[in-house]
Motif scaffolding. Structure first.
Motif, PDB file in Angstrom:
ATOM      1  N   SER A   1     -40.704 -13.042 105.594  1.00 17.97           N
ATOM      2  CA  SER A   1     -42.006 -12.836 105.932  1.00 17.97           C
ATOM      3  C   SER A   1     -41.665 -11.356 106.690  1.00 17.97           C
ATOM      4  O   SER A   1     -40.891 -10.613 106.454  1.00 17.97           O
TER       5      SER A   1
ATOM      6  N   GLY B   1     -42.779 -16.952 109.967  1.00 17.43           N
ATOM      7  CA  GLY B   1     -41.939 -17.028 108.824  1.00 17.43           C
ATOM      8  C   GLY B   1     -40.691 -16.568 109.278  1.00 17.43           C
ATOM      9  O   GLY B   1     -39.615 -17.267 108.531  1.00 17.43           O
TER      10      GLY B   1
ATOM     11  N   SER C   1     -37.354 -19.167 108.951  1.00 21.88           N
ATOM     12  CA  SER C   1     -36.234 -18.821 108.253  1.00 21.88           C
ATOM     13  C   SER C   1     -34.890 -18.804 108.829  1.00 21.88           C
ATOM     14  O   SER C   1     -33.947 -19.300 108.392  1.00 21.88           O
TER      15      SER C   1
ATOM     16  N   CYS D   1     -38.908 -16.928  95.643  1.00 23.87           N
ATOM     17  CA  CYS D   1     -39.199 -16.245  97.289  1.00 23.87           C
ATOM     18  C   CYS D   1     -39.998 -17.388  97.721  1.00 23.87           C
ATOM     19  O   CYS D   1     -41.184 -17.599  97.500  1.00 23.87           O
TER      20      CYS D   1
ATOM     21  N   GLU E   1     -42.182 -18.446 101.625  1.00 24.05           N
ATOM     22  CA  GLU E   1     -42.791 -18.000 102.843  1.00 24.05           C
ATOM     23  C   GLU E   1     -43.446 -19.057 103.481  1.00 24.05           C
ATOM     24  O   GLU E   1     -44.126 -19.677 102.884  1.00 24.05           O
TER      25      GLU E   1
ATOM     26  N   HIS F   1     -46.133 -19.326 106.830  1.00 22.21           N
ATOM     27  CA  HIS F   1     -47.237 -18.306 107.219  1.00 22.21           C
ATOM     28  C   HIS F   1     -48.242 -19.020 108.051  1.00 22.21           C
ATOM     29  O   HIS F   1     -48.503 -20.429 107.933  1.00 22.21           O
TER      30      HIS F   1
ATOM     31  N   HIS G   1     -50.751 -11.331 101.460  1.00 18.31           N
ATOM     32  CA  HIS G   1     -49.212 -11.675 102.004  1.00 18.31           C
ATOM     33  C   HIS G   1     -48.154 -10.949 101.133  1.00 18.31           C
ATOM     34  O   HIS G   1     -48.479 -10.556  99.745  1.00 18.31           O
TER      35      HIS G   1
ATOM     36  N   THR H   1     -46.004 -12.330  99.623  1.00 24.34           N
ATOM     37  CA  THR H   1     -45.705 -13.515  98.620  1.00 24.34           C
ATOM     38  C   THR H   1     -46.655 -13.034  97.277  1.00 24.34           C
ATOM     39  O   THR H   1     -46.336 -13.197  96.119  1.00 24.34           O
TER      40      THR H   1
ATOM     41  N   MET I   1     -45.770 -20.012  98.801  1.00 26.26           N
ATOM     42  CA  MET I   1     -45.780 -20.031 100.452  1.00 26.26           C
ATOM     43  C   MET I   1     -46.615 -21.351 100.926  1.00 26.26           C
ATOM     44  O   MET I   1     -47.367 -21.931 100.221  1.00 26.26           O
TER      45      MET I   1
END
Ligand code: GLV
Ligand code: MN
Ligand code: MN
Length: 420
Positions: free
Chosen positions: A82, A98, A102, A189, A191, A193, A365, A367, A378
């Motif tokens: 993020s 984010g 992580s 990927c 994310e 949020h 985003h 993403t 996400m």
């Protein structure tokens, strides 16, 4: 696999409080990309990566990466990421939640010696927020090969060239004419949020599994009138750029309201940036510049909006006293998240025993940019009263923690699927 929510809560709280300290002290919470506070926060994040013994690097697009190598030999990678930059006078959670979640997932995996059949990386995507170069999601666009020469050569309001700033922070813009080589190895990927809206809070749902992200268009509008003495020029002899601009602002607001009701899909438009020149009480405004921001999940509503706005401006140019110019300065298309990852996120939330619903994002985003090239998805967690991009932005640490549990479960599920 037990996930210690109590430990998680204090870890997340501490890291969020640490990051909040990197702010312009006069305008909390402000950590604009490439600012002194942004560099300081990145150094803090590097130390966090180091303390987890991650391999630390910066890619050609200026993304800061902390990587855990798989103990099997593989190029495949799952990315958690993020952003740590903020808008001016923004919040403590947008992007930050984010990054911290992580870190928390990574720490759990390392401490529990969980072996993964892929490398696991945390990305602080460079400059997600709209910046003074009129571009957002700089780092994620870079990964996907979407930073054009035109964008890289843009100058900001004080004459700094975007590519110089990317290079200064450790990127190498010579190699940004195509997707970064990592792209072909990306399995997913992911994310987490804050929602930045009210749906999850109002419905008391733990997790939003994002299905789509709307298109974002931005237009620069210049209105040229004639500056003059506010006491002497009579009302019927003026070319007041601010009066003409206010007609456009009202028009845009009404048009967006109508189209949002007609389309039944996400559709919003805002004029949030305006400069008036010379901006003095005794002078008729001679020039106005403003930025129109348009978010739409419907292609036809977006086209209708642009058509009606162009017609309005044409009419004002023909019949009014000011000259109006409108230019499209940014566009990111509507995107859908990877369907398999959406399903897996939903399964992950279910197996964590958390209530969840599929939903569409209102905000943009990283993403969204990534999903134009690689599998990406996400999740959202609730935030207070939907407030975001303001200092009042708030998310409960326990809610972030629940989202973190889903992110961890997702990594474990991907590990199961990718084991030979
Ligand atoms: C990102 O914060 C956006 O403007 O949607
Ligand atoms: Mn964000
Ligand atoms: Mn934001």
């Amino acid at each position: 696999m037990k996930f210690d929510i109590d430990f998680n809560v204090s870890y997340i709280k501490e890291k969020i409080e640490n990051l909040a300290k990197f702010t312009d002290p006069n305008i909390p919470f402000t950590r604009i990309v490439f600012s002194e506070q942004f560099y300081d926060a990145r150094n803090w994040l590097k130390k966090e990566f180091n303390s987890l013994n991650l391999e630390v690097s910066t890619d050609n697009a200026g993304n800061l990466i902390g990587s855990l190598k798989s103990n099997i030999k593989t190029e495949k990678v799952v990315i958690l990421g993020s952003h740590i930059d903020t808008v001016p006078s923004g919040g403590r959670y947008d992007g930050i939640a984010g990054i911290v979640s992580s870190l928390c997932v990574m720490k759990h995996i390392i401490e529990n010696d969980i072996s993964l059949p892929f490398n696991l990386s945390i990305y602080d995507y460079l400059g997600e927020e709209l910046n003074d170069w009129s571009i957002s999601c700089v780092g994620s666009r870079g990964i996907a090969g979407l930073l054009t020469e035109e964008i890289l050569n843009r100058q900001n309001s004080v004459g700094q060239v975007l590519k110089d700033e990317i290079n200064k922070i450790g990127g190498n813009t010579k190699f940004l004419d195509k997707p970064l080589s990592i792209a072909k190895n990306i399995i997913a990927c992911l994310e987490l949020h804050i929602e930045q809206g009210k749906i999850l809070e109002q419905k008391k749902i733990n997790i939003g599994v994002v299905r789509s992200i709307p298109s974002i268009s931005r237009f620069n509008v210049k209105v040229i009138g004639q500056a003059g003495h506010s006491g002497t020029i009579l009302m019927d002899q003026r070319a007041d750029a601010l009066v003409a601009s206010s007609e456009i602002i009202t028009f845009v607001n009404k048009l967006a309201l109508r189209l949002s009701q007609e389309s039944n899909q996400h559709f919003v438009s805002t004029i949030g940036k305006i400069t008036v020149s010379p901006n003095a009480a005794a002078i008729i405004p001679g020039k106005v510049e403003m930025t129109i921001d348009l978010r739409s999940s419907s292609k036809s509503s977006r086209e209708q909006y642009i058509k009606e706005l162009e017609e309005k401006i044409e009419l004002m140019n023909k019949t009014g006293t000011c000259k109006i110019d409108m230019n499209n300065i940014a566009y990111a298309p509507f995107v859908e998240m990877d369907k398999e990852l959406v399903k897996l996120f939903k399964d992950s939330a279910n197996s964590c025993g958390l209530t969840n619903q599929i939903m569409d994002s209102g905000a943009g985003h990283d993403t969204a940019q990534l999903s134009r090239l690689v599998p990406a998805a996400m999740i959202f967690i609730p935030c207070k009263e939907g407030l975001s991009h303001c200092p009042e932005e708030h998310a409960e640490i326990l809610d972030i923690s629940k989202g973190t549990a889903v992110l961890l479960k997702m990594v474990e599920n991907l590990a199961m699927l990718n084991r030979a």
